[in-house]
Design a protein around this motif. Sequence first.
Motif, short mmCIF file in Angstrom:
data_model
loop_
_atom_site.label_atom_id
_atom_site.label_comp_id
_atom_site.label_asym_id
_atom_site.label_seq_id
_atom_site.Cartn_x
_atom_site.Cartn_y
_atom_site.Cartn_z
N LYS A 273 0.82 -1.21 0.00
CA LYS A 273 0.00 0.00 0.00
C LYS A 273 0.85 1.26 0.00
O LYS A 273 0.49 2.26 -0.62
N ARG A 274 2.00 1.22 0.67
CA ARG A 274 2.89 2.38 0.65
C ARG A 274 3.47 2.61 -0.75
O ARG A 274 3.61 3.76 -1.20
N ALA A 277 0.79 4.05 -2.93
CA ALA A 277 0.53 5.46 -2.66
C ALA A 277 1.44 6.35 -3.51
O ALA A 277 1.05 7.45 -3.91
#
Length: 310
Positions: A273-274, A277
């Motif tokens: 998810k990082r 992003a």
Amino acid sequence: MTQPIADHAATNRRITTLSVGVAVVLVTLKAFAYGASGSVSILASLTDSALDLVASLGTFFAVRWAAAAPDAEHRYGHGKAESLAALVQSGLVMASAVFIGLEAVRRIFRPEPVSGGGWAIGVMVLSIGLTGWLIWQQSRAIKASGSVAVAGDRAHYSADLAANVVVLIGIISGSLLKAPGLDAAAGLVVAVWLGWGAVGLLKTATGHLLDAAAPDDDRNGITSAVLDDSRIRNVHRLRTRISGNTLMVQMHVDLDASLSLAEAHDIVDAAEKRVLARYPHADIIIHADPAPAVAPATEANAAPTSGPWG
């Protein structure tokens, strides 16, 4: 590049439709101007625009094919259709450069008068305006979608914009200054310009088709995002490639061997998810390895992100 994939596809469809429309208008205008003037630089520009129309049609279909969902035979999707279209574009541009160059050299040694200069000048001024407007629209679309096919199309029209200015100079020299040799020389400049642009486009397209790694800044950014969690001790075997709008990412990470499967999964999921992003169009696979019994690594001593693993 923060729009959803569906929005990117719609943006690419719109801009490629616009590109085809502008190419049709430019071919029509320049065919008329060449018939009226017999200018070799107009012929050069007409040939280029005709091939641009073919290339734009290829891009028109390629971005629609590239946006198709993965299927049983193409598990990674169809994104490389864009790179294939760019490869074809580079070949067409190189062919036009050779043709224009030969014709320009012939006219340099056997100059022919340029007539109808007023019509030709008017057409070229209009062509410059239309081409500049299209490039502006394409730049906005690329900023939104990052399409390599649209970028290839823009490269064509950016070269055309400069080439059209050279052609305009050649027409003025040949019709108003009565120096037809300058008109032919302008056509030769266009040919060299097109050849140079074709080489650059070829390098980009083949890089994507041969799975060249993403730029160093992107690979370092991915590593940095993953290592933001101190529980991830190291990143190694990082591999990246580009397929259409999608950045394909694979890596191994070192985690404490005492973690449960569920805990390891949560850490890896958070790392994905990082990365997403920062790179919303990434397709990420992370494999968790038990870390050796050493002190946690920092980003500075993480495994390099370049080399044979990309």
